[in-house]
Write a protein that holds these residues in place. Sequence first.
Motif, PDB file in Angstrom:
ATOM      1  N   ASP A  31       0.841  -1.194   0.000  1.00 16.98           N
ATOM      2  CA  ASP A  31       0.000   0.000   0.000  1.00 16.98           C
ATOM      3  C   ASP A  31       0.879   1.248   0.000  1.00 16.98           C
ATOM      4  OD1 ASP A  31      -2.128  -1.866   0.535  1.00 16.98           O
ATOM      5  OD2 ASP A  31      -3.274  -0.140   1.272  1.00 16.98           O
ATOM      6  N   THR A 102      -5.888   0.171  -7.864  1.00 17.53           N
ATOM      7  CA  THR A 102      -5.378  -1.167  -7.563  1.00 17.53           C
ATOM      8  C   THR A 102      -4.613  -1.741  -8.744  1.00 17.53           C
ATOM      9  OG1 THR A 102      -7.295  -1.520  -6.120  1.00 17.53           O
ATOM     10  CG2 THR A 102      -6.021  -3.466  -6.746  1.00 17.53           C
ATOM     11  N   GLN A 116      -2.510  -7.930  -4.702  1.00 16.96           N
ATOM     12  CA  GLN A 116      -3.044  -6.604  -4.980  1.00 16.96           C
ATOM     13  C   GLN A 116      -2.151  -5.526  -4.365  1.00 16.96           C
ATOM     14  OE1 GLN A 116      -7.215  -6.015  -4.228  1.00 16.96           O
ATOM     15  NE2 GLN A 116      -7.762  -8.101  -4.832  1.00 16.96           N
ATOM     16  N   HIS A 118      -1.799  -1.211  -3.937  1.00 15.39           N
ATOM     17  CA  HIS A 118      -2.735  -0.092  -3.902  1.00 15.39           C
ATOM     18  C   HIS A 118      -2.023   1.256  -3.870  1.00 15.39           C
ATOM     19  CE1 HIS A 118      -6.052  -2.872  -3.159  1.00 15.39           C
ATOM     20  NE2 HIS A 118      -5.329  -3.415  -2.197  1.00 15.39           N
TER      21      HIS A 118
END
Length: 229
Positions: A31, A102, A116, A118
Amino acid sequence: MIRLFFLSLLLLVPAAPVLADGPRIEVTQPDFQFGSVFQGEKVEHVFEFRNAGDDPLLIDRVKSSCGCTAVLVSSKELAPGATGEVRATFDSTRFHGNVVKTIYVYTNDPNHKLVQLHLRGNVKEELQLSARSVTLGPVAAGQSVSTRVKLTNKGDQVAAIGPARTTAKEIKVDFPRRLLQPGETADIELTATAGSGKTVVSGYLLIPTDSPRLPELRIPLQLRITKSE
């Protein structure tokens, strides 16, 4: 005494990283918080990862959500212990407020076939419109209808805007080039005259600006025309 000396030396030597069975993707920071940017700015970030397994890690493909592009800048096959990178670019031109973009990384890691990544942050509007789209009517053929859109300078610099134009001949706008002070709001008046033979007319309101980040504002327009009896 000698045995204790050698034992102390062994304790000072850093242990080698233990590799897991099979391929294993390990992302350093999945992230990324980019904070706040003005609409029109681009955000770039490189996500780093490594193969923490003892078999080759294969990257099948990399995909991204709308408004974001991502590309694998390292090899598709990583040997055990090797590192790789994914470079992501977010174009904030068509976005506002809090956003999350994403990136999807597909691998042969049996426990993480899809990873994933982000990009998160806030997009601020330097020039803020009171409407994201404008619908005029419904109005009968031969009749006219008007509406207004407000444009506010939310930045801290004087903005040069206009002249505005539309891409639909049935919808007119009269807004010459002008300067907009910080905090100032201007009214943009649109007037549409319904023709015959159509029930819907679509186009855009285009407003050029001197902002290097957002050289043009664009609003979808629609004119709805009632059918003749």
